[in-house]
Design a protein around this motif. Sequence first.
Motif, PDB file in Angstrom:
ATOM      1  N   PHE A  64       0.868  -1.146  -0.215  1.00 43.85           N
ATOM      2  CA  PHE A  64      -0.024  -0.271   0.127  1.00 43.85           C
ATOM      3  C   PHE A  64       0.717   0.849   0.026  1.00 43.85           C
ATOM      4  O   PHE A  64       2.202   1.118   0.696  1.00 43.85           O
ATOM      5  CB  PHE A  64      -0.667   0.546   1.256  1.00 43.85           C
ATOM      6  N   MET A  65       0.603   2.047  -0.888  1.00 46.98           N
ATOM      7  CA  MET A  65       1.176   4.015  -0.334  1.00 46.98           C
ATOM      8  C   MET A  65       0.886   4.345   1.225  1.00 46.98           C
ATOM      9  O   MET A  65      -0.550   4.732   1.187  1.00 46.98           O
ATOM     10  CB  MET A  65       0.865   4.298  -1.733  1.00 46.98           C
ATOM     11  N   LEU A  66       2.170   5.096   1.580  1.00 41.86           N
ATOM     12  CA  LEU A  66       1.924   5.593   2.591  1.00 41.86           C
ATOM     13  C   LEU A  66       3.515   6.962   2.568  1.00 41.86           C
ATOM     14  O   LEU A  66       3.873   6.839   2.312  1.00 41.86           O
ATOM     15  CB  LEU A  66       2.451   4.469   3.868  1.00 41.86           C
ATOM     16  N   ASP A  67       2.393   8.232   2.454  1.00 42.62           N
ATOM     17  CA  ASP A  67       3.473   8.593   2.244  1.00 42.62           C
ATOM     18  C   ASP A  67       4.182   8.489   0.569  1.00 42.62           C
ATOM     19  O   ASP A  67       4.932   9.253   0.847  1.00 42.62           O
ATOM     20  CB  ASP A  67       3.838   9.811   2.838  1.00 42.62           C
ATOM     21  N   LEU A  70       5.800   2.911  -1.563  1.00 45.18           N
ATOM     22  CA  LEU A  70       5.383   1.448  -0.711  1.00 45.18           C
ATOM     23  C   LEU A  70       6.032   0.219   0.646  1.00 45.18           C
ATOM     24  O   LEU A  70       6.314   0.530   0.415  1.00 45.18           O
ATOM     25  CB  LEU A  70       5.670   0.791  -2.323  1.00 45.18           C
ATOM     26  N   GLU A  71       4.574   0.415   1.163  1.00 44.05           N
ATOM     27  CA  GLU A  71       4.539   0.148   2.521  1.00 44.05           C
ATOM     28  C   GLU A  71       4.009  -1.936   2.216  1.00 44.05           C
ATOM     29  O   GLU A  71       3.490  -1.991   1.446  1.00 44.05           O
ATOM     30  CB  GLU A  71       4.382   0.744   3.470  1.00 44.05           C
ATOM     31  N   ILE A  72       4.448  -2.241   3.415  1.00 41.16           N
ATOM     32  CA  ILE A  72       3.587  -4.383   3.545  1.00 41.16           C
ATOM     33  C   ILE A  72       2.560  -3.764   4.292  1.00 41.16           C
ATOM     34  O   ILE A  72       2.951  -3.663   5.677  1.00 41.16           O
ATOM     35  CB  ILE A  72       4.795  -5.268   3.339  1.00 41.16           C
ATOM     36  N   ASP A 123      11.210  -0.241  -6.641  1.00 37.89           N
ATOM     37  CA  ASP A 123      12.542  -0.528  -6.328  1.00 37.89           C
ATOM     38  C   ASP A 123      13.288  -0.286  -4.783  1.00 37.89           C
ATOM     39  O   ASP A 123      13.577  -0.904  -4.483  1.00 37.89           O
ATOM     40  CB  ASP A 123      13.628   0.390  -7.638  1.00 37.89           C
ATOM     41  N   VAL A 124      12.457   1.063  -4.689  1.00 37.24           N
ATOM     42  CA  VAL A 124      12.645   1.414  -3.195  1.00 37.24           C
ATOM     43  C   VAL A 124      12.457   0.419  -2.430  1.00 37.24           C
ATOM     44  O   VAL A 124      12.812  -0.155  -0.743  1.00 37.24           O
ATOM     45  CB  VAL A 124      12.144   2.402  -2.972  1.00 37.24           C
ATOM     46  N   LEU A 125      11.301  -0.223  -2.019  1.00 32.88           N
ATOM     47  CA  LEU A 125      10.659  -1.179  -1.171  1.00 32.88           C
ATOM     48  C   LEU A 125      11.956  -2.259  -1.844  1.00 32.88           C
ATOM     49  O   LEU A 125      12.156  -3.054  -0.392  1.00 32.88           O
ATOM     50  CB  LEU A 125       9.444  -1.318  -1.295  1.00 32.88           C
ATOM     51  N   LEU A 126      12.071  -3.074  -2.608  1.00 33.02           N
ATOM     52  CA  LEU A 126      12.503  -3.998  -2.192  1.00 33.02           C
ATOM     53  C   LEU A 126      14.274  -3.830  -2.301  1.00 33.02           C
ATOM     54  O   LEU A 126      15.039  -5.033  -1.738  1.00 33.02           O
ATOM     55  CB  LEU A 126      12.747  -4.220  -4.038  1.00 33.02           C
TER      56      LEU A 126
END
Length: 170
Positions: A64-67, A70-72, A123-126
């Motif tokens: 989900f998107m937070l600020d 992507l977060e889990i 890419d940022v999340l991974l």
Amino acid sequence: MTKKNNLRSNLLNHNILNNELSDEISTKLQQLVTDKVVCTYIPLDSEINILSALSNISEMNTTFMLDGELEICTYTAPFIKQKNGILEPKNKIVSNNTEVFIVPGVAFTKFGSRLGRGGGHYDVLLNKYPNTLKIGICHDFQLIKDIPLEEHDIPMDYVLTNINYYKSST
């Protein structure tokens, strides 16, 4: 960057008739994720629907998107559609526990390079989870020979199309 935008434009302009994995590829996906904590996407109409192949996963997350990032969170119904058309759980239970990421893309190479929608969110999340298994999912026509890479691009360990699969050499 312009070449990536041109690729996106060409590949997103398709009329999709079949959004399901073949039985063989569904079985391969199940083998890769069995007994693991999986973070998956909730498919858009233009993306491969992998949810039936994940029906036996005991612990499943989504994003989900937070600020703007992507977060889990735990994969839990009901889902709500965000302004960008992406579905997210209505009641988000944040989770940082995952062993496998299943990632959609506009295009992939057989070697694990990924072309996303252009925001760099995956890419940022991974990058925060370097030791997780990363599986890219796309339609077979979205498998292309070459994608211009940038320093922040995170490669996939496997690329599964609706009818084929490839193990990356990374």
